[in-house]
Design a protein around this motif. Structure first.
Motif, mmCIF file in Angstrom:
data_model
loop_
_atom_site.group_PDB
_atom_site.id
_atom_site.type_symbol
_atom_site.label_atom_id
_atom_site.label_comp_id
_atom_site.label_asym_id
_atom_site.label_seq_id
_atom_site.Cartn_x
_atom_site.Cartn_y
_atom_site.Cartn_z
ATOM 1 N N GLY A 206 0.822 -1.213 0.000
ATOM 2 C CA GLY A 206 0.000 0.000 0.000
ATOM 3 C C GLY A 206 0.853 1.259 0.000
ATOM 4 O O GLY A 206 0.605 2.209 -0.747
ATOM 5 N N VAL A 207 1.870 1.239 0.836
ATOM 6 C CA VAL A 207 2.768 2.404 0.925
ATOM 7 C C VAL A 207 3.425 2.664 -0.430
ATOM 8 O O VAL A 207 3.455 3.792 -0.925
ATOM 9 C CB VAL A 207 3.850 2.158 2.004
ATOM 10 N N ALA B 168 2.434 1.624 -3.361
ATOM 11 C CA ALA B 168 1.442 1.952 -4.391
ATOM 12 C C ALA B 168 1.274 3.464 -4.456
ATOM 13 O O ALA B 168 1.278 4.064 -5.537
ATOM 14 C CB ALA B 168 0.115 1.264 -4.093
ATOM 15 N N LYS B 169 1.145 4.082 -3.308
ATOM 16 C CA LYS B 169 0.990 5.540 -3.268
ATOM 17 C C LYS B 169 2.230 6.252 -3.808
ATOM 18 O O LYS B 169 2.132 7.176 -4.604
ATOM 19 C CB LYS B 169 0.773 6.018 -1.818
ATOM 20 N N ARG B 170 3.380 5.788 -3.355
ATOM 21 C CA ARG B 170 4.620 6.458 -3.773
ATOM 22 C C ARG B 170 4.857 6.264 -5.275
ATOM 23 O O ARG B 170 5.314 7.188 -5.961
ATOM 24 C CB ARG B 170 5.810 5.900 -2.974
ATOM 25 N N THR B 171 4.553 5.075 -5.767
ATOM 26 C CA THR B 171 4.767 4.807 -7.193
ATOM 27 C C THR B 171 3.790 5.636 -8.024
ATOM 28 O O THR B 171 4.176 6.238 -9.035
ATOM 29 C CB THR B 171 4.562 3.307 -7.478
ATOM 30 N N ALA B 172 2.531 5.664 -7.595
ATOM 31 C CA ALA B 172 1.517 6.419 -8.345
ATOM 32 C C ALA B 172 1.870 7.905 -8.385
ATOM 33 O O ALA B 172 1.653 8.574 -9.407
ATOM 34 C CB ALA B 172 0.140 6.211 -7.725
ATOM 35 N N ALA B 173 2.448 8.403 -7.299
ATOM 36 C CA ALA B 173 2.820 9.814 -7.263
ATOM 37 C C ALA B 173 3.893 10.111 -8.318
ATOM 38 O O ALA B 173 3.855 11.154 -8.986
ATOM 39 C CB ALA B 173 3.315 10.196 -5.872
ATOM 40 N N ALA C 256 -1.900 5.974 9.602
ATOM 41 C CA ALA C 256 -2.349 5.721 8.226
ATOM 42 C C ALA C 256 -1.166 5.303 7.366
ATOM 43 O O ALA C 256 -0.012 5.457 7.760
ATOM 44 C CB ALA C 256 -2.987 6.982 7.659
ATOM 45 N N ALA C 257 -1.493 4.782 6.217
ATOM 46 C CA ALA C 257 -0.422 4.281 5.352
ATOM 47 C C ALA C 257 0.572 5.389 5.000
ATOM 48 O O ALA C 257 1.761 5.151 4.944
ATOM 49 C CB ALA C 257 -1.002 3.697 4.075
#
Lengths: 291, 774
Positions: free
Chosen positions: A272-273, A275-280, B772-773
């Protein structure tokens, strides 16, 4: 070991014939960065090793109608150094750059990374999320299949006996597209992904997401596509709320094991962590910003 | 364990004087170019005509009785020239000997190199084969039939201590317990050491901190796997080329294990690709000699990395409890440690050494140390750079950090208020001589590092270390060649690669010539008297004592030549600035004779110029160091990044300062590796599952920050140039310093090493479960 046979045929047909005829374990040798290591560590005892590096036409990177094509023996460094390709597909290059050392990348191929069928292969999630097609040739002719259909489990592929991957077709992305791949490893390099995440994003002129794909590595028995990624991002500006949704989708898609490289809990959370960083990063690239 | 220091040992008092060579930069490192170009010869590079390849069959079981071994099929395989098993080696009685910093017992050594009644760990040798190719040797291993009766096993040190744990050795009754226990157990030894009265000390404390720490076994991680080539001649002489830190000690062990005379064994140490204590023990050597004897061919054996991990090294994993109390003004009143150390399959962990180092940075009145040496189904522990000390320092320096925090005192200031100094009474016996601990703390306070502001999720940690310097038997010879150059033959294996430069520089200083005119040459066992291993940071310190003695012996011979030439008495000649001169104007008006001039005259005036020394060095000065580290913790992944690192250490006198710093960089890198990711991992069958550098994660270059090193010089009073051992101290503080920095960054204390991402993330999430994540 003493009975190992090495062949370096000059054509793909000859390679296929050799592989189809073999009765014992076979291995295809391109860069050799997996096969030779496995041989020396006594992990495999093949009867036949078929070196495909001398087959003309399996190498190189070129433009084709609607996309790029690169051969099965194109090395990681060739892809990284190819200005047009690396500019168009930074996500794939992110993955390729993480494979081994500089020396290893000078030999290793993406085809080998795929066919070694490790769930943690770094180039595979970006190929999957980028919709890359593998061209497979075998005793029964040629077929084109999505890369996501190749790996079926640790060390296992959907390729039939005698089949080899000869090239990859990377279809052009629409304008305002961006891609990125990140992995987590305990060491900074020379390591195996504990989690790998690849994200591709396409925006419209207003910056709203019109398409999104995500693939995860090292969180299941094989690299996996996460179809729900589109649900999380499409129609949004890829804002914080959308990214949180993407993180939740990534974590939910994981079906990892506890092993020496990481725990289930760790992998699910870090997917999850990342995913956010990659999407950014993919978003930045889609907007044409700094890579 | 051993006898007290000999009254007949050698000390040379510190001789303050202006130095011309020592402390500078030599023109080159004589070993460096060949190492870089690949021409340096390591043991695996040695090839003899007719050589066979030896391979070892290893146990897949953590613990099993060997019911039978059938090698008949292997022996019949074409190309196989010899097979050895337990039946080829004589059994040994209990007999202890020093082997580096740890003691060995020959009864165990023979069982470790080749299992007898039982296999005691995954990787334990059960047979070895010599064949005309490696492929045939490997094939032959598969033809050996070993019948095992698998037994329950125990890996964890605390579990191994429990009543009801699987017992490895039926004859192991805990030593140090009165009366003798009725039942055997895995606790080989219980030791206690005390000073003052800890109970009374704790009563005086305003704050008491008590914590429990666990550390994983870690491997030395030398790049060069163990390798040996043996040639047993028809004349009954064994010649061995091997990767060793102590060829004389290996010679003695090979002779003992094979019931040979020491005079009939010759060991040549090759270039060493790292040892760190892990090459203090014989593994392949006796097997290679025996295979060579049986096959009448030279035999070469090289371990794979998998074998190195499963069957050599590692250091002790530990369980440690530390309790310390202090008054409000920051004075430690009492200190207690319980140390439970894994020994691996056979007794003899680094416990005894760790017990010496545990609190020896502090000037304490009340100390109690209790320790247990515990066997478990792992490879027998070997020395690893300051054996046992990094793990107990993790505990003690962690508790010290918590005390300082509780008392709101700066951690360096807190240590200064309790710092050991000249005259400090240790709990294990001696009082400390002149040491430089306080100087390292004071210098650390001045580091620019401390002025750099920390960002979010960043933290700073401090920890300190102490290690003694071993003396022991040391021999050296110097020959002044016909052209006035000098050849120094030394017997302390150059484990660092810097010893040759250091000895050249020291001889040059003594002779008043330049270091490029002195060549330091490593010896084999046939050319010098006995040398103990390079262990306990003794290589340059003790080695140079013998070199200085030998050089002064040669200088006396040069004075004799000058006296004969001038027709005066020898005591009327002095040696100064590279020349023999008349001792005074009354002696006569003679032109001073340089070393080359004396070398030219030597033949006529009695023969070649040489000097030698065979000494037992005693009372070497210990070293102390202070480390400061900054880390950044990724709260979402648990990843710890080391941002910057400073090492301040007392070198006594740095002979070759760049290389002293190189030692510190290397040790800190190893310590950072231990702290971040290194650990032995086992499956439920007791098999190691990360026996390779992919999953046993030593740091790569990009994991390390710039390692800043500052040399403090408080001369060792018992060395002519004030030199102290420098190689081991700097591996002691990193685990503790990084743990303290992680706390500073996150507010979370970690009590289990390594601080790997899953462990750190779990610790952070336990404190803030709702985070949170991102």
């Amino acid at each position: 070991m003493t009975d190992l046979r090495y062949e370096a045929p000059a054509t793909a047909d000859a390679a296929i014939a050799l592989l189809a005829k073999a009765t014992g374990t076979t291995r295809i040798l391109a860069g050799g960065t997996d096969v030779l290591v496995q041989l020396h560590a006594d992990m495999i005892e093949p009867e036949l090793v078929v070196d495909i590096k001398r087959i003309p036409g399996l190498n190189g990177i070129s433009r084709e109608a609607g996309g790029w094509r690169f051969g099965a023996t194109a090395t990681g460094i060739e892809l990284m150094d190819h200005e047009g390709f690396s500019k168009a597909w930074p996500g794939i290059i992110d993955g390729v750059k993480l494979i081994g050392s500089m020396q290893v990348k000078g030999r290793a191929t993406v085809a080998g990374n795929l066919c070694n069928a490790s769930p943690a292969a770094d180039s595979v999630p970006p190929l999957m999320s980028s919709g890359v097609i593998a061209t497979v040739v075998g005793p029964n002719g040629k077929r084109d299949i999505p890369v996501s259909d190749v790996c079926t489990g640790p060390g296992k592929t959907s390729l039939a006996k005698g089949e080899i991957v000869t090239s990859f077709f990377v279809p052009d992305a629409p304008p305002h597209s961006g891609s990125a791949y990140l992995r987590f490893t305990p060491r900074t390099e020379m390591d195996i992904a504990v989690v790998g995440v690849s994200v591709n994003i396409t925006l419209d002129a207003s910056g709203t997401c019109t398409a999104a794909t995500m693939a995860l590595g090292a969180v299941a028995e094989k690299p996996i596509l996460v179809p729900d990624a589109a649900k999380a991002l499409v129609g949004t500006k890829v804002d914080e709320a959308a990214l949180d949704k993407l993180a939740a989708v990534a974590s939910a898609a994981c079906r990892p094991i506890d092993d020496k490289r990481g725990t289930k809990i760790f992998r699910i959370k870090v997917a999850g962590v990342l995913a956010k960083r990659t999407a950014a990063i993919a978003l930045q690239r889609a907007k044409g910003g700094a890579k | 364990m051993g006898r007290p220091p000999s009254p007949f040992g050698t000390m040379i008092k510190y001789e303050p004087k202006a130095l011309h060579v020592i402390g500078g930069k030599p023109t080159d490192r004589p070993d460096a170019i060949d190492k870089v170009t690949g021409r340096a010869r390591y043991a695996a590079d040695i090839n003899l005509p007719g050589q066979l390849f030896g391979k070892v069959l290893r146990s897949p079981h953590a613990h099993a009785n060997i019911l039978s071994i059938d090698v008949s099929a292997a022996e019949k395989l074409p190309g196989v020239k010899a097979v050895v098993t337990r039946d080829d080696f004589p059994d040994m009685e209990v007999e202890y000997a020093a082997s580096g910093e740890l003691m060995i017992n020959f009864k165990d050594v023979t069982r470790n190199m080749m299992a007898r009644e039982k296999v005691l760990y995954d990787g334990h040798p059960v047979a070895a084969v010599a064949a005309t190719s490696e492929a045939i040797a490997k094939k032959a291993l598969k033809l050996i039939k070993v019948e095992y009766e698998v037994l329950p096993h125990v890996i964890n040190v605390v579990e191994a201590m429990q009543p009801g744990a699987p017992v490895l050795h039926d004859d192991m009754f805990t030593r140090g317990v009165e009366p003798k226990p009725e039942k055997p157990s895995n606790v080989a030894l219980r030791m206690t050491s005390k000073l003052g009265d800890v109970e009374a000390g704790f009563k005086k404390a305003d704050v008491i901190i008590e914590r429990e720490y666990n550390t994983a076994a870690t491997h030395q991680g030398y790049i060069e796997p163990h390798a040996s080539v043996a040639h047993y001649t028809d004349g009954g002489v064994a010649e061995v080329w091997t990767a060793t830190q102590g060829h004389f000690v290996f010679r003695a062990q090979i002779a003992k294990l094979l019931k040979m005379d020491i005079s009939k064994v010759k060991v040549t140490p090759c270039e060493l690709g790292g040892g760190f204590g892990g090459k203090n023990n014989v593994y392949l050597e006796p097997l290679a000699v025996k295979l060579s004897q049986k096959s009448r061919r030279p035999v070469k054996m090289v371990m794979t990395r998998d074998e190195v991990f499963r069957a050599s090294g590692p250091t002790s994993g530990t369980n440690v409890k530390v309790k310390m109390g202090a008054t409000k003004d920051g004075k430690i009143t009492a200190a207690f440690a319980e140390m439970n150390y894994q020994a691996g399959a056979f007794a003899g962990s680094s416990l005894g050494l760790a017990a010496i180092t545990v609190f020896t940075r502090y000037d304490l009145e009340n100390v109690l140390v209790v320790g247990h040496d515990v066997v478990c189904n792992r490879p027998k522990v070997a020395a690893y750079r300051a054996p046992g000390a990094p793990m107990i320092a993790f505990g003690v320096e962690g508790v010290v950090d918590e005390l300082a925090e509780a008392l709101k005192i700066d951690p360096i200031e807190f240590r200064l208020r309790n710092a050991a100094k000249e005259g400090t009474q240790t709990h294990f016996g001696p009082k400390l001589a002149r040491i430089g601990y306080i100087e390292t703390l004071e210098r650390a306070k001045q580091l620019d590092h401390l002025k750099i502001p920390l960002g979010p999720n960043q933290g700073r940690g401090v920890a300190t270390g102490f290690w003694f310097t071993l003396g022991m038997e040391t021999s050296a010879t110097i020959n002044i060649n016909e052209d006035g150059t000098a050849s120094v033959i030394f017997g302390t294996v150059d484990v660092t690669g810097g010893m040759r430069s250091a000895f050249s520089m020291i001889v040059a200083e003594e002779l008043g010539i330049t270091a490029d005119k002195v060549r330091a040459i490593p010896s084999d066992t046939s050319v010098l008297g006995f040398n103990f291993m390079t262990a306990g940071s003794r290589g340059t310190t003790a080695g140079s004592m013998a070199v200085v003695k030998a050089t002064r012996n040669a200088i006396a011979r040069m004075c004799e030549i000058a006296a004969r030439k001038w027709g005066v008495d020898q005591d009327q000649v002095v040696f100064e600035n590279g020349h023999c001169r008349p001792a005074g104007s009354n002696v006569g008006d003679f032109e001073p004779l340089s070393v080359p001039a004396l070398a030219k005259e030597a033949s006529y005036y009695g023969g070649t110029i040489a000097g030698h020394a065979e000494i037992n060095v005693v009372n070497q000065g210990p070293g102390f160091g202070t480390h400061v580290v900054d880390v950044e913790v990724d709260r979402q992944t648990g990843a710890v990044k080391v941002l910057r690192y400073s090492i301040v250490q007392d070198a006594g006198k740095a002979v070759f300062p760049d290389f002293v710093k190189g030692q510190w960089h290397g040790a800190a890198a190893q310590g950072i590796g231990m702290a971040l990711n290194e650990e032995y991992l086992y499956n439920d069958k007791g098999q190691m599952i990360n026996a390779g550098f992919l999953d046993y994660r030593i740091p790569v270059a990009s994991d390390l920050p710039y390692l800043h090193a500052e040399i403090v010089e408080v001369p060792n009073p018992n060395h002519p140039y004030g030199v102290r051992g420098v190689g081991e101290v700097p591996i002691i503080p990193p685990i503790a310093a990084i743990a303290n920095a992680i706390y500073d960054a996150t507010g979370v204390r970690v009590y289990e090493q390594p601080f790997s991402p899953p462990r750190i993330l779990a610790a952070l999430d336990a404190v803030a479960p709702k985070m949170a994540a991102e």
